[in-house]
Design a protein around this motif. Structure first.
Motif, PDB file in Angstrom:
ATOM      1  N   ALA A   1       0.825  -1.209   0.000  1.00 23.74           N
ATOM      2  CA  ALA A   1       0.000   0.000   0.000  1.00 23.74           C
ATOM      3  C   ALA A   1       0.861   1.262   0.000  1.00 23.74           C
ATOM      4  O   ALA A   1       0.511   2.275  -0.635  1.00 23.74           O
ATOM      5  N   ALA A   2       1.992   1.208   0.704  1.00 23.40           N
ATOM      6  CA  ALA A   2       2.866   2.383   0.782  1.00 23.40           C
ATOM      7  C   ALA A   2       3.450   2.738  -0.576  1.00 23.40           C
ATOM      8  O   ALA A   2       3.817   3.893  -0.827  1.00 23.40           O
ATOM      9  N   MET A   3       3.554   1.780  -1.462  1.00 23.70           N
ATOM     10  CA  MET A   3       4.179   1.999  -2.765  1.00 23.70           C
ATOM     11  C   MET A   3       3.231   2.695  -3.755  1.00 23.70           C
ATOM     12  O   MET A   3       3.643   3.142  -4.815  1.00 23.70           O
ATOM     13  N   ALA A   4       1.949   2.818  -3.416  1.00 23.67           N
ATOM     14  CA  ALA A   4       0.957   3.356  -4.354  1.00 23.67           C
ATOM     15  C   ALA A   4       1.147   4.853  -4.581  1.00 23.67           C
ATOM     16  O   ALA A   4       1.582   5.586  -3.691  1.00 23.67           O
ATOM     17  N   ASP A   5       0.820   5.301  -5.781  1.00 15.94           N
ATOM     18  CA  ASP A   5       0.777   6.737  -6.066  1.00 15.94           C
ATOM     19  C   ASP A   5      -0.502   7.357  -5.509  1.00 15.94           C
ATOM     20  O   ASP A   5      -0.533   8.540  -5.168  1.00 15.94           O
ATOM     21  N   HIS A   6      -1.570   6.560  -5.460  1.00 18.63           N
ATOM     22  CA  HIS A   6      -2.859   7.016  -4.932  1.00 18.63           C
ATOM     23  C   HIS A   6      -3.397   5.904  -4.040  1.00 18.63           C
ATOM     24  O   HIS A   6      -3.522   4.764  -4.463  1.00 18.63           O
ATOM     25  N   HIS A   7      -3.739   6.252  -2.821  1.00 16.50           N
ATOM     26  CA  HIS A   7      -4.162   5.262  -1.821  1.00 16.50           C
ATOM     27  C   HIS A   7      -5.637   5.489  -1.483  1.00 16.50           C
ATOM     28  O   HIS A   7      -6.035   6.577  -1.086  1.00 16.50           O
TER      29      HIS A   7
ATOM     30  N   ARG B   1     -10.491   8.364  -0.912  1.00 19.17           N
ATOM     31  CA  ARG B   1      -9.088   8.620  -1.210  1.00 19.17           C
ATOM     32  C   ARG B   1      -8.434   9.266   0.017  1.00 19.17           C
ATOM     33  O   ARG B   1      -8.952  10.227   0.583  1.00 19.17           O
ATOM     34  N   LEU B   2      -7.290   8.718   0.427  1.00 22.70           N
ATOM     35  CA  LEU B   2      -6.621   9.175   1.639  1.00 22.70           C
ATOM     36  C   LEU B   2      -5.612  10.272   1.325  1.00 22.70           C
ATOM     37  O   LEU B   2      -4.850  10.167   0.359  1.00 22.70           O
TER      38      LEU B   2
END
Length: 388
Positions: free
Chosen positions: A318-324, A342-343
C-alpha cells in the motif's frame, strides 16, 4: 450425407415454387376477384338499380334526362345573369358525367357473370400462395427472392463434379497442410517456452524464490489428433524445493508461491504484450516481511509502464501506491454498502500504521508508516531513473 440432404431439400423447394408459377401482385388481384364473386348478388342489384335511376326505365324520365332538361332551361336564360350561366355550366358537367356513368354501368352489367367454378379455382390458388408464404416468406416478393437465392445455390451445387472421393482427397490435403502449420506453431511455442522459463526464473529470484524451478510442459495425444489450438497440451510445472519432483503448478503451489508466480507472469506479459492496465486482487496473499517488500517493489516496477490497480492488506504494498484509497463496508437499513475514500497524506500514515499494528496504533507504528512511505519514494525514484 449433409450435402446430399441439403441438395434434396433445395431441389424440392425450387420445384415447389417453380410449379406454382407465382407472380408478384397476383394475390391482391385474386382477392379482389374473389370478393367480386362472393358479392355477386349485391353488385348485380346495385348496378341494376343504379341503371334504373339514371335511365328512368321504370318511370317517365331518369335522373340523367331530368338533369338534361334542367340544363336546357338554364342555358336558355344564361345570358341574363352570370349566376345563371354558372348554374348552366354546372348542370352541363353533371349531365355529361351522368351520361358516362350510364355507359359504365351498362358495360359492367354486360361483363357481370357468375362463375362458381372460377370461385373455387381462385380459392385453390390462394391456398397455394398461402402455403408458399408460410414456408418461404411473408409476401410474394419475398418468396420469389428466396427462390432466386436457392435456385442459384442449387445450380452451383449441381455444377460441381466433385465426388465423395474428391472431397476426401481435399480433406486429406488440407489436413496435411494443417499438420505442417501445427508443427510450426508447436516449434514456435517451445521456443517461446524456453524464453518464458528463463524470464520467470529471473523474476522469481527477485521475489526470494531463486531455488524454484519453473518449466513449461508439452504433451500430445498418441494419435497426433488436431485440436482447435493445435497439437499441444500445455501446462506449467513447478519444483519449489531441491530434490523434489516437477509437478503441475496448479496442484502444488501454496497461496504465497502462487501469488509470486502470478506476479512474475503478469510482469513479463505486461512488457511483451503492451498491456496498459493490470489489476492485482490480493496478489500478495500468504506473504509477509521481505517477500512482501519484494512484491511491492515488483508491482511498482510494473506501474512504470502500465496502470496498476492493486487490492492489498500489506502495508509494504500500500505504501508503494501513487494514490491510496480506503475501502470500507457498513450495514445501512439492513443492506451492506461499500464506500471508497481517497486518503490524504496524514490519513495515509494512519492507515498504514493500522495495517501494520492492527487496532492499536502506537507511536512506533506511525514511525514505521512514515519509514515505509520514505522507502517507497526512494524505490519509485530509482525506477524513474532506470526508466529515463
Amino acid at each position: 450425407k449433409e450435402w446430399a440432404q441439403h441438395l434434396d431439400m433445395l431441389k424440392f423447394q425450387v420445384n415447389e415454387i417453380e410449379t406454382a408459377q407465382l407472380q408478384a401482385g397476383e394475390e391482391n388481384e385474386l382477392v379482389a376477384e374473389r370478393d367480386r364473386l362472393d358479392n355477386f348478388q349485391k353488385i348485380n342489384d346495385a348496378l341494376q338499380q343504379t341503371q334504373v335511376i339514371l335511365t328512368g326505365e321504370e318511370t317517365s324520365a331518369g335522373a340523367n334526362d331530368q338533369i338534361g332538361s334542367a340544363m336546357q332551361l338554364m342555358q336558355a336564360i344564361a345570358d341574363f345573369d352570370p349566376a345563371f350561366k354558372q348554374i348552366a355550366s354546372s348542370l352541363e358537367t353533371a349531365y355529361y358525367a351522368l351520361s358516362d356513368a350510364v355507359g359504365d354501368v351498362s358495360s359492367q352489367l354486360d361483363l357481370l357473370e357468375w362463375d362458381e367454378g372460377r370461385l373455387d379455382e381462385i380459392e385453390r390458388r390462394l391456398d397455394v400462395i398461402n402455403q408458399l408464404k408460410r414456408k418461404y416468406g411473408d409476401s410474394e416478393e419475398q418468396v420469389l427472392s428466396y427462390y432466386d437465392k436457392i435456385a442459384a445455390e442449387l445450380k452451383q451445387m449441381q455444377s460441381t463434379d466433385e465426388t465423395a472421393d474428391d472431397l476426401e482427397d481435399r480433406v486429406a490435403s488440407q489436413e496435411s497442410v494443417l499438420l505442417k502449420l501445427a508443427e510450426k506453431l508447436s516449434k514456435a511455442r517451445q521456443e517461446a517456452a524456453k524464453r518464458l522459463e528463463k524470464a520467470i526464473h529471473g523474476e522469481l529470484a527477485d521475489l526470494y524464490m531463486d531455488k524454484t524451478v519453473f518449466a513449461v510442459h508439452f504433451t500430445r495425444s498418441k494419435t497426433q489428433s488436431l485440436m482447435s489450438t493445435g497439437l499441444d497440451h500445455v501446462e506449467f510445472y513447478l519444483r519449489t524445493n531441491p530434490g523434489e519432483a516437477m509437478r503441475p503448478l496448479a496442484k502444488i503451489a501454496s497461496g504465497g508461491e502462487l501469488s509470486r508466480i502470478m506476479l512474475a507472469l503478469k510482469t513479463i506479459f505486461s512488457e511483451s504484450q503492451g498491456i496498459t492496465s493490470i489489476i492485482f486482487d490480493e496478489v500478495d496473499t500468504g506473504v509477509s516481511g521481505r517477500v512482501a517488500q519484494a512484491i511491492a517493489e515488483k508491482i511498482s516496477g510494473i506501474a512504470q509502464a502500465s496502470q496498476v490497480l492493486c487490492i492489498t492488506h500489506l502495508p509494504q504494498v500500500a505504501a508503494m501506491a501513487d494514490h491510496h484509497y480506503f475501502i470500507a463496508k457498513q450495514v445501512v437499513a439492513d443492506r451492506t454498502e461499500t464506500s471508497l475514500t481517497r486518503l490524504d497524506e496524514s490519513s495515509r500514515v494512519d492507515e498504514l500504521a493500522r495495517m501494520s499494528a492492527g487496532t492499536q496504533v502506537t507511536k512506533l507504528a506511525l514511525e514505521h508508516a512514515h519509514e515505509l512511505l520514505k522507502l517507497a519514494d526512494e524505490v519509485k525514484d530509482s525506477h524513474h531513473k532506470t526508466k529515463n
